[in-house]
Design a protein around this motif. Structure first.
Motif, short mmCIF file in Angstrom:
data_model
loop_
_atom_site.label_atom_id
_atom_site.label_comp_id
_atom_site.label_asym_id
_atom_site.label_seq_id
_atom_site.Cartn_x
_atom_site.Cartn_y
_atom_site.Cartn_z
N PRO A 1 34.13 28.92 -0.76
CA PRO A 1 35.24 30.38 -1.06
C PRO A 1 36.53 29.50 -2.21
O PRO A 1 36.73 28.70 -1.25
CB PRO A 1 35.09 30.10 0.32
N LEU A 2 37.18 30.64 -2.79
CA LEU A 2 38.40 29.85 -3.05
C LEU A 2 39.45 29.87 -1.99
O LEU A 2 39.99 28.84 -2.25
CB LEU A 2 38.82 31.64 -4.27
N ARG A 3 39.47 30.81 -0.97
CA ARG A 3 40.37 30.39 0.38
C ARG A 3 39.96 28.60 0.38
O ARG A 3 40.90 27.88 1.05
CB ARG A 3 40.34 31.33 1.46
N ASP A 4 39.19 28.54 0.68
CA ASP A 4 38.62 26.98 1.49
C ASP A 4 39.12 25.52 -0.31
O ASP A 4 40.18 25.01 0.35
CB ASP A 4 37.46 26.07 1.11
N THR A 5 39.15 25.98 -1.17
CA THR A 5 39.55 25.53 -2.59
C THR A 5 41.13 25.22 -2.45
O THR A 5 42.21 23.74 -2.25
CB THR A 5 39.52 26.15 -4.10
N VAL A 6 42.07 26.18 -2.01
CA VAL A 6 43.19 26.85 -1.94
C VAL A 6 43.84 25.76 -0.42
O VAL A 6 45.72 25.56 -1.03
CB VAL A 6 43.63 28.07 -1.82
N SER A 7 43.26 26.22 0.33
CA SER A 7 43.93 25.42 1.28
C SER A 7 43.76 23.71 1.54
O SER A 7 44.35 23.21 1.75
CB SER A 7 43.06 26.35 3.01
N GLN A 8 43.06 23.59 1.07
CA GLN A 8 42.57 21.85 1.10
C GLN A 8 43.16 21.28 -0.33
O GLN A 8 44.08 20.09 -0.36
CB GLN A 8 41.01 21.67 0.59
N GLN B 1 37.25 33.77 -11.69
CA GLN B 1 36.07 32.45 -11.10
C GLN B 1 36.89 31.09 -11.27
O GLN B 1 35.08 30.85 -12.30
CB GLN B 1 34.78 32.84 -12.28
N PRO B 2 37.42 30.10 -10.69
CA PRO B 2 37.79 29.29 -11.15
C PRO B 2 36.32 28.71 -9.81
O PRO B 2 36.36 28.88 -8.97
CB PRO B 2 39.28 29.25 -10.61
N VAL B 3 35.92 27.28 -10.36
CA VAL B 3 35.36 26.56 -9.88
C VAL B 3 36.15 25.29 -9.11
O VAL B 3 36.58 24.45 -9.82
CB VAL B 3 34.52 26.11 -11.03
N ASP B 4 35.69 24.91 -7.49
CA ASP B 4 36.39 23.60 -6.68
C ASP B 4 35.90 22.52 -7.74
O ASP B 4 34.61 22.31 -7.87
CB ASP B 4 36.04 24.51 -5.87
N VAL B 5 36.90 21.40 -7.77
CA VAL B 5 36.41 20.69 -8.87
C VAL B 5 34.84 20.00 -7.88
O VAL B 5 34.69 19.68 -8.43
CB VAL B 5 37.48 19.42 -9.20
N ARG B 6 34.87 19.46 -6.07
CA ARG B 6 34.55 18.88 -5.60
C ARG B 6 32.55 19.92 -6.22
O ARG B 6 31.12 18.79 -5.81
CB ARG B 6 34.71 18.71 -4.49
N ASP B 7 32.51 20.62 -6.30
CA ASP B 7 31.26 21.51 -6.51
C ASP B 7 30.41 21.27 -8.29
O ASP B 7 29.45 21.33 -7.86
CB ASP B 7 31.66 23.24 -6.54
N VAL B 8 32.08 21.50 -8.93
CA VAL B 8 31.31 20.44 -10.12
C VAL B 8 31.14 19.08 -10.02
O VAL B 8 30.14 18.98 -10.85
CB VAL B 8 32.72 20.57 -11.41
N ALA B 9 31.99 18.30 -9.33
CA ALA B 9 30.95 17.36 -8.76
C ALA B 9 29.57 16.59 -8.01
O ALA B 9 28.77 15.82 -8.77
CB ALA B 9 32.43 16.74 -7.86
N LEU C 1 40.31 24.02 -10.34
CA LEU C 1 41.13 23.07 -8.60
C LEU C 1 40.40 22.38 -7.69
O LEU C 1 39.41 22.50 -8.04
CB LEU C 1 40.64 24.76 -8.98
N GLY C 2 41.41 22.09 -7.35
CA GLY C 2 40.64 21.95 -6.61
C GLY C 2 42.29 20.60 -5.83
O GLY C 2 43.07 19.77 -7.04
N PRO C 3 41.83 19.40 -5.16
CA PRO C 3 42.37 18.38 -4.61
C PRO C 3 42.79 17.69 -5.93
O PRO C 3 41.24 17.43 -6.78
CB PRO C 3 42.32 17.76 -3.05
N ASN C 4 44.04 17.10 -5.95
CA ASN C 4 44.16 15.90 -7.38
C ASN C 4 44.23 16.39 -8.97
O ASN C 4 44.38 15.81 -9.20
CB ASN C 4 43.13 15.23 -7.37
N GLU C 5 44.06 18.19 -8.33
CA GLU C 5 44.77 18.54 -9.86
C GLU C 5 46.14 17.96 -10.53
O GLU C 5 46.95 17.50 -9.32
CB GLU C 5 44.84 19.96 -9.82
N TYR C 6 45.54 17.72 -11.93
CA TYR C 6 46.95 17.56 -12.19
C TYR C 6 47.37 18.66 -13.17
O TYR C 6 48.40 18.73 -13.99
CB TYR C 6 46.18 15.99 -13.62
N VAL C 7 46.49 19.06 -13.65
CA VAL C 7 47.25 20.53 -14.62
C VAL C 7 48.18 21.08 -14.25
O VAL C 7 49.01 21.80 -15.07
CB VAL C 7 45.99 21.45 -15.07
N GLY C 8 48.09 21.61 -13.13
CA GLY C 8 49.67 21.89 -12.88
C GLY C 8 49.22 23.73 -12.36
O GLY C 8 50.35 24.20 -12.92
#
Length: 343
Positions: A294-301, A198-206, A165-172
């Motif tokens: 934290p997931l809250r950071d992914t959601v808010s950003q 346990q979703p992971v932020d796209v920037r953490d994967v990167a 998950l995260g900014p620029n997500e296209y899956v919806g």
């Protein structure tokens, strides 16, 4: 460091390029130049990985210390690309999926769980009898085999993300929950509220992918947030909080939702009752440097990105997945009415 990204314009590929450029790396991207704009600051090579002559032309732009393949789906195509690039790249990082495990999403998984068996030269028809999810997993497993065959185990790194998950997500998925929360009113939420996710932020994967490209690790890694990293209530409540809407989640029993025909994973995105979907052990990746915000950071950003003019990639095929997610307002109202009457 010189890095080649196969892809580089969507979601994870874009996050990889942005992070590598910010670290001072020289970045080349290879894609068709059709679906999205190229990232400013990268060297762009347009071409189609299905065309050997395009791969040969790409290789002439090397060498690179590493390549990260974010788009490989058909084993035979990945084998052709990896073979063409093997003489001009150091490490080969392939982005796979937890779908390669035969037990996902029904069973808890670790890095040694059984995989689908698929040859490295399989074409896109392989595994058609397995259904959509099974075929996707089998083909991804074949792609992993293709990379190892082409470059050898010591140069290959395989990443198996879960939900990103995260900014620029296209899956919806997250974008739907945020849009729905912003609409206000009673919101149908799939219980139990305390269900771990346990979703992971796209920037953490990167960041982890780049560390693997730069480092000396090899082998395969599950790439998820730790088991129990967050709960579904944290996801929904944070969506409500960041949008500032007058929204009240109504938590409905999961068996009741299943009985009413609500489609898991799509109509209520990220909801699935299978016991293995959010029990993927990623401790090997954590020991190798994966860090999850934290997931809250992914959601808010992600909400900030949406409000800043961000919009997902749209189109056909993979680019059209957002259209498959979310329940209609009319169906949600009817389900809420019935649930509140019966509960």
């Amino acid at each position: 460091m010189r890095l080649l990204i196969l892809g580089g314009t969507w979601f994870l590929g874009r996050a990889l390029g942005e992070l590598a450029l910010s670290a001072g790396w020289s970045v080349t991207t290879f894609n068709r130049g059709v679906s999205a704009a190229d990232l400013p600051g990268v060297q762009v090579v347009h071409g189609d990985r299905e065309r050997p002559e395009d791969l040969k032309r790409l290789a002439e732009h090397g060498p690179w210390e590493a390549v990260i393949d974010t788009i490989g789906y058909v084993p035979s195509q990945v084998l052709t690309a990896a073979t063409a690039l093997a003489p001009v790249v150091g490490r080969y990082v392939y982005v796979s999926s937890v779908n390669v495990y035969t037990g996902w999403p029904d069973e808890p998984l670790d890095d040694e769980s059984p995989l689908f068996d698929c040859p490295p030269d399989a074409d896109a028809t392989f595994g058609a009898d397995l259904g959509y999810a099974g075929q996707y997993g089998a083909l991804k497993a074949g792609c992993e085999n293709a990379v190892v065959q082409a470059v050898g185990q010591e140069r290959a790194v395989v990443l198996r993300p879960g939900v990103i998950l995260g900014p620029n997500e296209y899956v919806g998925r997250l974008t739907w929950w945020l849009t729905r929360a912003a609409r206000g009113g009673q919101l149908l939420a799939p219980g139990p509220a305390e269900r771990p996710i346990q979703p992971v932020d796209v920037r953490d994967v990167a960041a982890f992918a780049l560390a693997c490209a730069e480092g000396k690790v090899h082998g395969s890694f599950n790439v998820t947030a730790p088991i129990g990293h967050a709960t579904f209530a944290e996801l929904v409540d944070t969506c409500v909080a960041v949008t500032g809407a007058d929204t009240m989640p109504v938590w409905a029993d999961p068996d009741w939702l299943v009985g009413r025909g609500v489609q898991q994973w799509t109509e209520l995105p990220l909801w699935r009752t299978h016991r293995g979907v959010w029990t993927v052990d990623s401790s090997r990746a954590a020991a190798a440097g994966l860090a999850c915000r934290p997931l809250r950071d992914t959601v808010s950003q992600t909400w900030a990105w949406m409000n800043g003019g961000g919009s997902p990639i749209t189109g056909e095929g993979e680019a059209g997945r957002a259209a498959d997610h979310g329940i209609s307002a009319a169906q949600e109202r009817e389900l809420l009415r019935t649930w509140l009457q019966e509960s």
